[in-house]
Enzyme design. Structure first.
Site, mmCIF file in Angstrom:
data_model
loop_
_atom_site.group_PDB
_atom_site.id
_atom_site.type_symbol
_atom_site.label_atom_id
_atom_site.label_comp_id
_atom_site.label_asym_id
_atom_site.label_seq_id
_atom_site.Cartn_x
_atom_site.Cartn_y
_atom_site.Cartn_z
ATOM 1 N N ARG A 113 30.580 40.376 38.004
ATOM 2 C CA ARG A 113 30.825 41.382 36.962
ATOM 3 C C ARG A 113 29.807 41.156 35.843
ATOM 4 O O ARG A 113 29.447 40.005 35.545
ATOM 5 C CB ARG A 113 32.247 41.257 36.389
ATOM 6 C CG ARG A 113 33.329 41.874 37.252
ATOM 7 C CD ARG A 113 33.224 43.400 37.348
ATOM 8 N NE ARG A 113 34.269 43.998 38.162
ATOM 9 C CZ ARG A 113 34.144 44.345 39.441
ATOM 10 N NH1 ARG A 113 33.005 44.130 40.083
ATOM 11 N NH2 ARG A 113 35.144 44.929 40.085
ATOM 12 N N HIS A 139 25.503 48.579 41.441
ATOM 13 C CA HIS A 139 26.867 48.207 41.863
ATOM 14 C C HIS A 139 27.124 48.630 43.317
ATOM 15 O O HIS A 139 28.108 49.310 43.619
ATOM 16 C CB HIS A 139 27.929 48.812 40.925
ATOM 17 C CG HIS A 139 29.247 48.060 40.982
ATOM 18 N ND1 HIS A 139 30.057 47.853 39.895
ATOM 19 C CD2 HIS A 139 29.886 47.464 42.023
ATOM 20 C CE1 HIS A 139 31.130 47.174 40.254
ATOM 21 N NE2 HIS A 139 31.043 46.925 41.557
HETATM 22 P P1 NDP Z 1 38.969 35.799 44.531
HETATM 23 O O1 NDP Z 1 40.107 35.978 43.585
HETATM 24 O O2 NDP Z 1 39.249 35.597 45.970
HETATM 25 O O3 NDP Z 1 38.062 34.567 44.053
HETATM 26 C C1 NDP Z 1 37.799 34.309 42.727
HETATM 27 C C2 NDP Z 1 37.230 32.917 42.608
HETATM 28 O O4 NDP Z 1 36.876 32.691 41.235
HETATM 29 C C3 NDP Z 1 38.233 31.836 42.991
HETATM 30 O O5 NDP Z 1 37.574 30.789 43.660
HETATM 31 C C4 NDP Z 1 38.733 31.343 41.635
HETATM 32 O O6 NDP Z 1 39.163 30.001 41.613
HETATM 33 C C5 NDP Z 1 37.467 31.473 40.822
HETATM 34 N N1 NDP Z 1 37.774 31.509 39.394
HETATM 35 C C6 NDP Z 1 38.475 32.424 38.703
HETATM 36 N N2 NDP Z 1 38.567 32.072 37.398
HETATM 37 C C7 NDP Z 1 37.893 30.895 37.285
HETATM 38 C C8 NDP Z 1 37.627 30.032 36.212
HETATM 39 N N3 NDP Z 1 38.081 30.285 34.967
HETATM 40 N N4 NDP Z 1 36.910 28.913 36.441
HETATM 41 C C9 NDP Z 1 36.473 28.642 37.690
HETATM 42 N N5 NDP Z 1 36.687 29.426 38.761
HETATM 43 C C10 NDP Z 1 37.390 30.539 38.554
HETATM 44 O O7 NDP Z 1 38.032 37.073 44.305
HETATM 45 P P2 NDP Z 1 36.981 37.722 45.341
HETATM 46 O O8 NDP Z 1 36.172 36.631 45.934
HETATM 47 O O9 NDP Z 1 37.673 38.648 46.253
HETATM 48 O O10 NDP Z 1 36.102 38.630 44.339
HETATM 49 C C11 NDP Z 1 35.363 38.032 43.290
HETATM 50 C C12 NDP Z 1 34.791 39.106 42.382
HETATM 51 O O11 NDP Z 1 33.709 39.786 43.015
HETATM 52 C C13 NDP Z 1 35.748 40.244 42.021
HETATM 53 O O12 NDP Z 1 36.655 39.867 41.003
HETATM 54 C C14 NDP Z 1 34.781 41.318 41.557
HETATM 55 O O13 NDP Z 1 34.541 41.145 40.171
HETATM 56 C C15 NDP Z 1 33.500 41.027 42.345
HETATM 57 N N6 NDP Z 1 33.194 42.074 43.331
HETATM 58 C C16 NDP Z 1 32.021 42.780 43.198
HETATM 59 C C17 NDP Z 1 31.677 43.746 44.115
HETATM 60 C C18 NDP Z 1 30.370 44.461 44.017
HETATM 61 O O14 NDP Z 1 30.113 45.399 44.779
HETATM 62 N N7 NDP Z 1 29.484 44.068 43.119
HETATM 63 C C19 NDP Z 1 32.563 44.085 45.245
HETATM 64 C C20 NDP Z 1 33.755 43.278 45.298
HETATM 65 C C21 NDP Z 1 34.048 42.310 44.365
HETATM 66 P P3 NDP Z 1 40.437 29.528 42.472
HETATM 67 O O15 NDP Z 1 39.991 29.561 43.914
HETATM 68 O O16 NDP Z 1 40.669 28.140 41.993
HETATM 69 O O17 NDP Z 1 41.541 30.505 42.172
#
Ligand code: NDP
Length: 310
Positions: A225, A273
């Site tokens: 993002r 995007h």
């Molecule tokens: P998930 O919820 O599966 O994974 C998120 C990861 O981020 C997890 O490993 C989580 O940790 C980690 N995380 C969250 N907060 C923190 C923090 N404060 N400190 C450290 N690690 C953190 O999400 P997805 O993998 O499915 O998607 C990730 C992002 O990708 C989406 O939120 C979206 O913004 C983006 N996206 C972009 C797209 C595009 O076309 N550009 C398409 C789809 C998604 P933990 O494992 O410990 O919970």
């Protein structure tokens, strides 16, 4: 008992979703009425996108759950009118698309492809790139998408570090977490991939301090993002030569305004995007399975932690 399902995402997407959703819901043995409009008081489930016209959930008095069509939920997680479970999208098509986009852009930078694709002086410049095993990649956010990208890059030979909020243990991956882990994850990253959700904890995470911790010449790839990055700090780091290139798919304002400095910056690649998108055929199965689970009294898959914001 029949359930009423409102499709409250971009109406332009309805023709692509209607048949796959009907097929997937039927496969799950559900009796349903699926439409783009309903009296709010009779709606059981909403298939949702945060860009939807539905921003006030108060009239939906019978609502059991909201099924988000996007992986990112920052546009709905904080909605105070929503008092039922919210699931985000984890979809084979979305994941595979992200793996392809991330791998492609990592390889572009790793192999130095630009020098050969754009070579106006027709230079016969010798010099092979290092092997993948000598180019460490760090992925910040090791969830559904980060894990899939990490596995693909590891298979290609890159040493992969994956950073998450909670500790993790993944064979062949250097798993780090927390603030100590954050520093270590940055210090070794020749290529940094951002796959974090946007939350109050991750906004501006990549600020001037974080950028300074990256090795000189590091590349940043952001399909997460736009708000994860302090834009002014990134442009300063690019101008100083500390960061050699940024490939950005997501921005604070989208579409990226015509006068945004990123468009013209010689060390920035803008993609609109398009890193990945939810694919109706596979996503419909995720939605239908979750409605089946809810009807069976089971917790939703991919449930959003509303306090954490993802
Ligand atoms: P998930 O919820 O599966 O994974 C998120 C990861 O981020 C997890 O490993 C989580 O940790 C980690 N995380 C969250 N907060 C923190 C923090 N404060 N400190 C450290 N690690 C953190 O999400 P997805 O993998 O499915 O998607 C990730 C992002 O990708 C989406 O939120 C979206 O913004 C983006 N996206 C972009 C797209 C595009 O076309 N550009 C398409 C789809 C998604 P933990 O494992 O410990 O919970």
């Amino acid at each position: 008992m029949s359930v009423n399902i409102l499709f409250a995402a971009d109406q332009a997407d309805w023709p692509d979703y209607e048949i796959p959703l009907r097929e997937a819901l039927t496969t799950e043995g559900l009796e349903f009425d699926l439409r783009t409009t309903f009296d709010p008081q009779v709606v059981d489930y909403i298939v949702y996108a945060p860009s939807s016209d539905v921003q006030d959930f108060t009239p939906y008095t019978r609502l059991k759950a909201v099924l988000n069509l996007w992986a990112g939920v920052e546009g709905v997680a904080g909605n105070q009118t929503l008092n039922v479970p919210l699931a985000r999208m984890v979809d084979h098509g979305l994941t595979q698309g992200m793996v392809e986009w991330v791998t492609g852009h990592v390889l572009r930078h790793h192999l130095g492809m630009d020098a050969h694709i754009v070579n106006p002086a027709h230079e016969w410049a010798l010099g092979a790139p290092p092997l993948a095993e000598d180019r460490p990649v760090t992925i910040l956010g090791y969830g559904a998408l980060g894990t899939a990208c990490g596995e693909a890059l590891r298979t290609l030979g890159f040493p992969v570090t994956g950073w998450s909020r909670r500790p993790g243990d993944t064979p062949g991956i250097n798993r780090l977490h927390g603030s100590d882990g954050f520093t270590k994850a940055l210090e070794t990253a020749a290529i940094l991939v951002l796959l974090l959700p946007l939350t109050i904890d991750t906004e501006n995470l990549i600020d001037a301090d974080a950028l300074a911790r990256l090795p000189k010449g590091a590349v940043i790839i952001n399909p997460g993002r736009g708000g994860l990055i302090d834009d002014a700090a990134l442009i300063a780091a690019l101008d100083e030569g500390h960061i050699s290139h940024a490939t950005l798919d997501v921005f604070r304002v989208e579409p990226l305004p015509a006068d945004d400095p990123y468009w013209a910056h010689p060390k920035v690649t803008v993609t609109p995007h398009i890193a990945s998108e939810t694919r109706p055929k596979t996503a419909a199965r995720t939605i239908a399975q979750n409605i089946r689970r809810a009807e069976d009294g089971l917790p939703l898959n991919h449930l959003v932690d509303r306090d954490r914001g993802y």
